[in-house]
Write a protein that holds these residues in place. Structure first.
Motif, mmCIF file in Angstrom:
data_model
loop_
_atom_site.group_PDB
_atom_site.id
_atom_site.type_symbol
_atom_site.label_atom_id
_atom_site.label_comp_id
_atom_site.label_asym_id
_atom_site.label_seq_id
_atom_site.Cartn_x
_atom_site.Cartn_y
_atom_site.Cartn_z
ATOM 1 N N GLY A 228 0.784 -1.229 0.000
ATOM 2 C CA GLY A 228 0.000 0.000 0.000
ATOM 3 C C GLY A 228 0.818 1.281 0.000
ATOM 4 N N MET A 229 2.145 1.147 -0.021
ATOM 5 C CA MET A 229 2.979 2.364 -0.104
ATOM 6 C C MET A 229 3.532 2.450 -1.526
ATOM 7 S SD MET A 229 5.250 2.166 3.345
ATOM 8 C CE MET A 229 5.820 0.474 3.244
ATOM 9 N N THR A 230 3.728 3.666 -1.993
ATOM 10 C CA THR A 230 4.350 3.836 -3.306
ATOM 11 C C THR A 230 5.519 4.778 -3.180
ATOM 12 O OG1 THR A 230 2.131 3.733 -4.206
ATOM 13 C CG2 THR A 230 3.855 4.365 -5.731
ATOM 14 N N LEU A 231 6.597 4.418 -3.852
ATOM 15 C CA LEU A 231 7.777 5.264 -3.878
ATOM 16 C C LEU A 231 8.035 5.620 -5.332
ATOM 17 C CD1 LEU A 231 9.872 6.162 -1.787
ATOM 18 C CD2 LEU A 231 11.279 4.252 -2.510
ATOM 19 N N VAL A 261 16.481 10.368 4.420
ATOM 20 C CA VAL A 261 17.818 10.689 3.924
ATOM 21 C C VAL A 261 18.791 9.553 4.259
ATOM 22 C CG1 VAL A 261 19.742 12.310 4.143
ATOM 23 C CG2 VAL A 261 17.413 13.169 4.010
ATOM 24 N N SER A 262 18.692 9.023 5.479
ATOM 25 C CA SER A 262 19.592 7.925 5.859
ATOM 26 C C SER A 262 19.372 6.733 4.945
ATOM 27 C CB SER A 262 19.317 7.467 7.288
ATOM 28 O OG SER A 262 19.440 8.536 8.158
ATOM 29 N N ALA A 263 18.102 6.415 4.689
ATOM 30 C CA ALA A 263 17.803 5.248 3.847
ATOM 31 C C ALA A 263 18.402 5.436 2.451
ATOM 32 C CB ALA A 263 16.298 5.037 3.763
ATOM 33 N N GLU A 307 8.915 4.110 11.820
ATOM 34 C CA GLU A 307 10.117 4.646 11.166
ATOM 35 C C GLU A 307 10.942 3.512 10.539
ATOM 36 O OE1 GLU A 307 11.571 7.982 11.294
ATOM 37 O OE2 GLU A 307 9.776 8.817 12.200
ATOM 38 N N GLU A 308 11.044 2.397 11.315
ATOM 39 C CA GLU A 308 11.837 1.240 10.851
ATOM 40 C C GLU A 308 11.360 0.740 9.499
ATOM 41 O OE1 GLU A 308 14.695 0.497 13.230
ATOM 42 O OE2 GLU A 308 14.500 -0.884 11.562
ATOM 43 N N GLU A 309 10.021 0.593 9.388
ATOM 44 C CA GLU A 309 9.454 0.019 8.179
ATOM 45 C C GLU A 309 9.724 0.930 6.976
ATOM 46 O OE1 GLU A 309 5.245 -0.222 7.923
ATOM 47 O OE2 GLU A 309 5.319 -1.639 6.254
ATOM 48 N N ILE A 310 9.551 2.238 7.207
ATOM 49 C CA ILE A 310 9.786 3.186 6.115
ATOM 50 C C ILE A 310 11.255 3.146 5.711
ATOM 51 C CG2 ILE A 310 9.726 5.641 5.483
ATOM 52 C CD1 ILE A 310 6.953 4.478 5.859
ATOM 53 N N PHE A 313 11.845 -0.006 3.703
ATOM 54 C CA PHE A 313 11.184 0.044 2.391
ATOM 55 C C PHE A 313 11.974 0.929 1.415
ATOM 56 C CE2 PHE A 313 7.761 2.370 -0.150
ATOM 57 C CZ PHE A 313 7.735 1.415 -1.156
ATOM 58 N N VAL A 314 12.349 2.119 1.886
ATOM 59 C CA VAL A 314 13.062 3.036 0.996
ATOM 60 C C VAL A 314 14.449 2.484 0.675
ATOM 61 C CG1 VAL A 314 14.007 5.369 0.785
ATOM 62 C CG2 VAL A 314 11.767 5.030 1.812
ATOM 63 N N ARG A 315 15.158 2.031 1.713
ATOM 64 C CA ARG A 315 16.513 1.507 1.485
ATOM 65 C C ARG A 315 16.478 0.356 0.491
ATOM 66 N NH1 ARG A 315 18.806 -2.024 6.160
ATOM 67 N NH2 ARG A 315 17.143 -3.305 5.302
ATOM 68 N N ASP A 316 15.626 -0.644 0.754
ATOM 69 C CA ASP A 316 15.639 -1.838 -0.077
ATOM 70 C C ASP A 316 15.155 -1.559 -1.495
ATOM 71 O OD1 ASP A 316 16.587 -3.010 2.134
ATOM 72 O OD2 ASP A 316 14.744 -4.042 2.693
ATOM 73 N N SER A 317 14.143 -0.684 -1.625
ATOM 74 C CA SER A 317 13.646 -0.373 -2.976
ATOM 75 C C SER A 317 14.740 0.285 -3.800
ATOM 76 C CB SER A 317 12.471 0.604 -2.915
ATOM 77 O OG SER A 317 11.485 0.121 -2.074
ATOM 78 N N LEU A 318 15.384 1.288 -3.208
ATOM 79 C CA LEU A 318 16.395 2.016 -3.978
ATOM 80 C C LEU A 318 17.612 1.128 -4.236
ATOM 81 C CD1 LEU A 318 16.305 5.645 -2.560
ATOM 82 C CD2 LEU A 318 14.970 4.627 -4.388
ATOM 83 N N LYS A 319 17.955 0.325 -3.242
ATOM 84 C CA LYS A 319 19.120 -0.553 -3.384
ATOM 85 C C LYS A 319 18.915 -1.483 -4.574
ATOM 86 C CE LYS A 319 21.170 -2.154 0.650
ATOM 87 N NZ LYS A 319 21.216 -3.172 1.700
ATOM 88 N N LYS A 320 17.725 -2.064 -4.636
ATOM 89 C CA LYS A 320 17.426 -2.981 -5.732
ATOM 90 C C LYS A 320 17.538 -2.256 -7.057
ATOM 91 C CE LYS A 320 14.132 -5.845 -3.892
ATOM 92 N NZ LYS A 320 12.725 -5.796 -3.666
#
Ligand code: ADP
Ligand code: MG
Length: 550
Positions: A228-231, A261-263, A307-310, A313-320
């Motif tokens: 349900g989240m979109t980046l 920013v950290s993610a 905060e953890e989940e966000i 989500f951001v880290r893993d999406s961008l990393k991929k």
């Protein structure tokens, strides 16, 4: 009796200072109102950097005469009815404070017409007092004109910056809206000159208009959905500039948020060159329930419920997205057409395989022979063409560092059966437990009474190393806001690699030397993680020249 209740007008002036801190915040609040009213076109005009006049015209739903007579009063809003509405908020505004604050510290005219009405209505408010209201002919939508901000609060007027600076800050705010609301036509006129005219378009076109020195060919757009989240947004695939160009939005609202920013920095990991930063525009859409925007009067800061989940989500999406191969190492190219002796052109049929030249050269160099060790620290080697001198501590450090960085990308860690209790200063415990850097490295830390309890550690770490490692991290962790997450992780791992690496006069077998040298040459590493050179080479050709043998 020395305590007395403040006059309402004084309270308003004081409160206005929280929402209205300069011209840019007037622009922000007025454009937000226009967008909340469903505008498809928003025109912003600034005179004298906005210090003389800020005008925002929209084609949104407009206001009736009754609405106009209410909108400048304190706590008047059409956007929420009750506190619980805050958790399902989809509009920018909700506090019903902005127009009131602006009106109490300037001279404001508002002209508005609703779609259903044949004519419009106008009000003028000076220092919070209604001067007049009257029917006027006008377009559908609303125009707000704010003159002489802080004219009645000289102490604040003094703090307005020069016109050029106020104008630049207001422009930045305007540009952020252009980056997030792609389907709205935005126009900015400064000192009667057109600065932007941006009809609805895609993100890259907007980036091109706003950052003329960014080559959009070097950017990639992305859109990722999860639970349900979109980046959505665009990013550079490698380092971009010395200055960080990161624009984060949450549900179209520009935000300053350390978690995001950290993610981003962790996702880039070692893709960034030292001291350089990425270019990122990122818009996270999440259920309004999952985010609290009501932490700051200017709504710049947001808090996520999880905060953890966000972060993940951001880290893993961008990393991929970032790890997808983008440059093909081997390309197959048709040989060019060549003219034959009759002058006609024929194509050569066999495809030619082009291997990256740098790689080719390095592989040649991997045929080498160990000559010995000098000063207990330098390995001497020869290849077909060169004499190489390798600092084996630096070389080993680099290899260890690269292995650590690699395991970071795999995010592997191990749970301890029994949590390990350590003693640290209370402030240090706070720092360690709340650190995203340590979480990213694979640690799970808790506080229990006055002890730090380590529950999970990175896979590459032994239990006996933990305490010293955490102690060594403390100084770098204090600098994380200054140097960024990515740089902090690199520094911590570089220091750890240094400690784990071979030292001068350590015993090293010939096969280990060969292995080390082979690794370094094949990977093409030239410095240790701290930036010191790790190899010195002399071409035999140069030696021959020196000895007069060529
Ligand atoms: P908020 O945006 O938090 O509701 P404001 O003080 O910014 O509070 O605005 C008060 C109200 O005035 C809004 O809720 C809205 O109903 C009305 N309003 C302000 N600007 C506009 C506009 N450009 N178009 C239509 N209505 C507006
Ligand atoms: Mg508002």
């Amino acid at each position: 009796m020395k305590i007395k209740r403040l006059d309402d007008s004084v309270v308003s002036k004081i409160a206005a200072g929280e929402v209205v801190v300069g011209i840019h915040s007037v622009v922000k609040e007025l454009v937000e109102n226009a967008l909340d009213a469903g505008a498809k076109k928003v025109v912003v005009e600034l005179l004298n950097g906005g210090k003389s006049e800020v005008k925002v015209k929209d084609d949104g739903e407009g206001m009736s005469k009754e609405d106009l007579l209410l909108c400048y009063l304190p706590h008047t809003t059409s956007k929420i009815d009750s506190f619980s509405d805050l958790s399902s908020l989809t509009s920018y505004g909700f506090r019903g404070e902005a127009l009131h604050s602006i009106c109490s510290v300037s001279k404001v005219k508002i002209i508005s017409r609703e779609v259903s009405s044949a004519i419009g209505h106008e009000i003028e408010v000076v220092a919070g007092n209604l001067v007049y209201d009257r029917p006027v002919y006008s377009d559908i939508g609303t125009t707000v004109i704010v003159r002489d901000l802080f004219f009645n609060v000289p102490a604040r007027r003094k703090f307005l910056k020069s016109s050029a600076i106020e104008s630049r800050m207001a422009t930045e705010i305007f540009e952020r809206f252009c980056l997030s609301k792609l389907n709205v036509h935005f126009v900015l006129v400064k000192e009667q000159q057109l600065a932007y005219d941006l009809p609805p378009s895609d993100l890259l076109q907007r980036v091109k208009a706003i950052f003329p020195d960014v080559s959009i060919d070097s950017l990639k757009t992305f859109e990722i959905e999860h639970h349900g989240m979109t980046l959505k947004g665009c990013l550079s695939l490698s380092s971009f500039s010395k200055k960080g160009l990161i624009n984060c939005f949450v549900n179209d609202r520009f935000v300053i948020n350390q978690t995001l920013v950290s993610a981003i920095y962790v996702a880039y990991a070692d893709l960034l060159e030292k001291g350089k930063h990425p270019f990122v525009v990122l818009n996270l859409s999440i259920n309004p329930k999952e985010v609290d925007v009501n932490v700051h009067p200017q709504k710049l800061e947001v808090k996520f419920v999880d905060e953890e989940e966000i972060f993940r989500f951001v880290r893993d999406s961008l990393k991929k997205f970032l790890s997808k191969p983008t440059v093909r190492q081997i390309q197959i190219r048709e040989k060019p057409f060549v003219a034959d002796s009759y002058g006609s052109y024929t194509a050569r049929t066999e495809p030619e395989v082009l291997v990256e030249p740098a790689k080719e050269k390095l592989l040649e160099e991997s045929k080498f022979r160990i000559l010995g060790v000098a000063k207990g620290r330098y390995i001497l080697l020869e290849t077909g063409e060169k004499l190489l001198i390798l600092d084996f501590h630096a070389a080993h450090e680099r290899i260890t560092f690269e292995q650590l960085m690699k395991s970071l990308l795999e995010s592997s860690s191990k749970k301890l059966l029994v949590g390990s209790r350590l003693k640290f200063k209370e402030t240090d415990i706070d720092l360690l437990v709340s650190s995203h850097v340590l979480k990213q490295l694979g640690f799970e830390l808790k506080v229990d009474g006055r002890d730090l309890v380590v529950e999970q550690i990175p896979n590459w770490m032994e239990l006996y190393e933990v305490e010293e490692f955490l102690k060594d991290c403390l100084d770098e962790l204090k600098l994380v806001d200054l140097q960024g997450m990515n740089e902090t992780i690199k520094k911590i791992l570089a220091d750890h690699a240094c400690k784990k690496s071979l030292r001068t006069r350590d015993k090293i077998s010939e096969s280990e030397m060969l292995e080390l040298a082979k690794n370094i040459v094949e990977e093409g590493y030239s410095t240790c993680p701290h930036g010191r050179p790790l190899m010195f080479s002399i071409d035999f050709k140069d030696l021959d020249r020196f000895f007069g043998r060529d």
